[in-house]
Design an enzyme around this catalytic site. Structure first.
Site, mmCIF file in Angstrom:
data_model
loop_
_atom_site.group_PDB
_atom_site.id
_atom_site.type_symbol
_atom_site.label_atom_id
_atom_site.label_comp_id
_atom_site.label_asym_id
_atom_site.label_seq_id
_atom_site.Cartn_x
_atom_site.Cartn_y
_atom_site.Cartn_z
ATOM 1 N N HIS A 57 0.847 -1.200 0.000
ATOM 2 C CA HIS A 57 0.000 0.000 0.000
ATOM 3 C C HIS A 57 0.874 1.238 0.000
ATOM 4 O O HIS A 57 2.091 1.142 0.139
ATOM 5 C CB HIS A 57 -0.993 -0.024 1.164
ATOM 6 C CG HIS A 57 -0.412 0.061 2.541
ATOM 7 N ND1 HIS A 57 0.422 -0.896 3.074
ATOM 8 C CD2 HIS A 57 -0.540 1.007 3.510
ATOM 9 C CE1 HIS A 57 0.761 -0.561 4.308
ATOM 10 N NE2 HIS A 57 0.191 0.605 4.595
ATOM 11 N N HIS A 59 1.336 3.935 1.962
ATOM 12 C CA HIS A 59 1.858 4.691 3.112
ATOM 13 C C HIS A 59 3.381 4.809 3.072
ATOM 14 O O HIS A 59 4.070 3.870 2.688
ATOM 15 C CB HIS A 59 1.406 4.054 4.431
ATOM 16 C CG HIS A 59 -0.023 4.333 4.753
ATOM 17 N ND1 HIS A 59 -0.772 3.541 5.596
ATOM 18 C CD2 HIS A 59 -0.859 5.326 4.334
ATOM 19 C CE1 HIS A 59 -2.001 4.036 5.678
ATOM 20 N NE2 HIS A 59 -2.076 5.109 4.922
ATOM 21 N N ASP A 61 5.680 4.722 5.237
ATOM 22 C CA ASP A 61 6.521 3.756 5.954
ATOM 23 C C ASP A 61 6.593 2.409 5.236
ATOM 24 O O ASP A 61 7.238 1.470 5.728
ATOM 25 C CB ASP A 61 6.056 3.585 7.414
ATOM 26 C CG ASP A 61 4.652 3.035 7.549
ATOM 27 O OD1 ASP A 61 3.737 3.530 6.867
ATOM 28 O OD2 ASP A 61 4.464 2.101 8.346
ATOM 29 N N HIS A 62 5.963 2.315 4.059
ATOM 30 C CA HIS A 62 6.060 1.098 3.233
ATOM 31 C C HIS A 62 6.664 1.378 1.858
ATOM 32 O O HIS A 62 6.970 0.439 1.121
ATOM 33 C CB HIS A 62 4.683 0.436 3.093
ATOM 34 C CG HIS A 62 4.125 0.033 4.424
ATOM 35 N ND1 HIS A 62 4.077 -1.271 4.859
ATOM 36 C CD2 HIS A 62 3.655 0.789 5.455
ATOM 37 C CE1 HIS A 62 3.583 -1.300 6.098
ATOM 38 N NE2 HIS A 62 3.318 -0.064 6.474
ATOM 39 N N HIS A 115 -7.611 -0.671 5.297
ATOM 40 C CA HIS A 115 -6.555 0.174 5.882
ATOM 41 C C HIS A 115 -6.287 1.310 4.889
ATOM 42 O O HIS A 115 -6.272 2.477 5.260
ATOM 43 C CB HIS A 115 -5.306 -0.657 6.129
ATOM 44 C CG HIS A 115 -4.135 0.113 6.670
ATOM 45 N ND1 HIS A 115 -4.124 0.676 7.922
ATOM 46 C CD2 HIS A 115 -2.936 0.427 6.104
ATOM 47 C CE1 HIS A 115 -2.961 1.295 8.106
ATOM 48 N NE2 HIS A 115 -2.229 1.168 7.020
ATOM 49 N N ASP A 132 -0.242 -3.804 6.201
ATOM 50 C CA ASP A 132 -0.905 -3.317 7.413
ATOM 51 C C ASP A 132 -2.368 -3.752 7.469
ATOM 52 O O ASP A 132 -3.202 -3.081 8.083
ATOM 53 C CB ASP A 132 -0.838 -1.780 7.485
ATOM 54 C CG ASP A 132 0.564 -1.275 7.809
ATOM 55 O OD1 ASP A 132 1.463 -2.098 8.047
ATOM 56 O OD2 ASP A 132 0.736 -0.043 7.810
ATOM 57 N N HIS A 170 4.513 -4.612 10.583
ATOM 58 C CA HIS A 170 5.006 -3.997 11.825
ATOM 59 C C HIS A 170 5.171 -5.021 12.947
ATOM 60 O O HIS A 170 4.463 -6.023 12.988
ATOM 61 C CB HIS A 170 4.014 -2.937 12.339
ATOM 62 C CG HIS A 170 3.923 -1.719 11.485
ATOM 63 N ND1 HIS A 170 4.648 -0.577 11.722
ATOM 64 C CD2 HIS A 170 3.176 -1.461 10.382
ATOM 65 C CE1 HIS A 170 4.351 0.338 10.808
ATOM 66 N NE2 HIS A 170 3.456 -0.168 9.980
HETATM 67 FE FE FE Z 1 2.607 0.828 8.224
HETATM 68 ZN ZN ZN Z 2 -0.019 1.637 6.583
#
Ligand code: FE
Ligand code: ZN
Length: 254
Positions: A57, A59, A61-62, A115, A132, A170
């Site tokens: 996805h 985001h 942090d990915h 998400h 996530d 995570h």
């Molecule tokens: Fe994340």
């Molecule tokens: Zn995420």
């Protein structure tokens, strides 16, 4: 077909990226690179050359490592077609029902929104990368979807074979487990798992991978039909989606 090697790459504070390596084909993918440096180091340590960057996805942090890793290696960026405009450097968009090929290996893609509205999972042999959406003993927050949408996404993952290894985005397992125990304290498998998780975290070790079978036995978000959970929530006659939605709401404030 030779087995894949999968290596955890801890990133940022509690993210995991994953290297997926096919030694025979000379292919190496990174799933959800949060940042470039730990990925570079992991590749150098093993002498692997990056060929693919996969995103579950959009985001940051990915996907934060997409552009620098692509520029350094020429790796191809693969992500959800339905979120093309939000995936940095995307070369190839994938949709459910279309099987993506990693060399000669078939990699089914599952669309598991909620998400984010276009979140996907990649299924490599007996391993699934769930980003996530499904965490060990937890699930992602509903940023772009409804409880019904997330329940349907989780149900798709639950349909995979029990032995399927689950690699999530995570290290949230210990906190997730505390919430799980708060609403299903009589679950013996859950209690035993928490002992393992506490020991792993005390030794600074990852709790990943899990398996679909273990998640079905211990993850409250996959267990809205549990009579103990329903009793805790006072929702004996509610639908699975309603029970799921109530758990998600409580976890947001846990
Ligand atoms: Fe994340
Ligand atoms: Zn995420």
């Amino acid at each position: 077909m030779a087995a894949l090697q999968i290596e955890l790459v801890p990133c940022l504070r509690d993210n995991y990226a994953y290297l997926v390596h096919d030694g025979d084909a000379g292919l190496t993918a990174i799933v959800d690179p949060s940042e470039p440096e730990p990925v570079r180091q992991a590749l150098a340590k093993r002498g692997w050359r990056l060929t693919h960057i996969l995103n579950t996805h959009h985001h940051f942090d990915h996907t934060g490592g997409n552009i620098p890793l692509k520029e350094a290696s020429g790796a191809k960026v693969v992500g959800p077609e339905k979120d093309r405009e939000r995936i940095p450097g995307i070369d190839e968009g994938v949709i459910e029902g279309q099987v993506w090929m990693f060399g000669t290996r078939r990699v089914p893609v599952l669309e598991i929104p909620a998400h984010t509205r276009a979140h996907i999972a990649f299924v490599f042999d007996d391993a699934v990368f769930t980003g996530d959406t499904l965490f060990a003993m937890g699930c992602g927050r509903l940023f772009e979807g409804t409880p019904a949408m997330m329940w349907s996404s989780l149900s798709k993952l639950m349909a995979l074979p029990d032995a399927t290894r689950v690699y999530c985005g995570h290290e949230y397992t210990q906190n997730n487990g505390k919430f799980a125990l708060s609403i299903e304290p009589g679950n013996a498998v859950l209690k035993a798992r928490m002992k393992d998780v506490d020991a792993a975290r005390a030794a600074n070790k990852p709790t990943i991978p899990s398996t679909i079978g273990l998640e079905k036995a211990t993850n409250p978000f996959l267990r809205p039909n549990s009579s103990e959970i329903r009793k805790t929530l006072g929702m004996q006659n509610a639908s699975d989606v309603e029970v799921f939605g109530e758990m998600r709401k409580r976890k947001d404030n846990f």
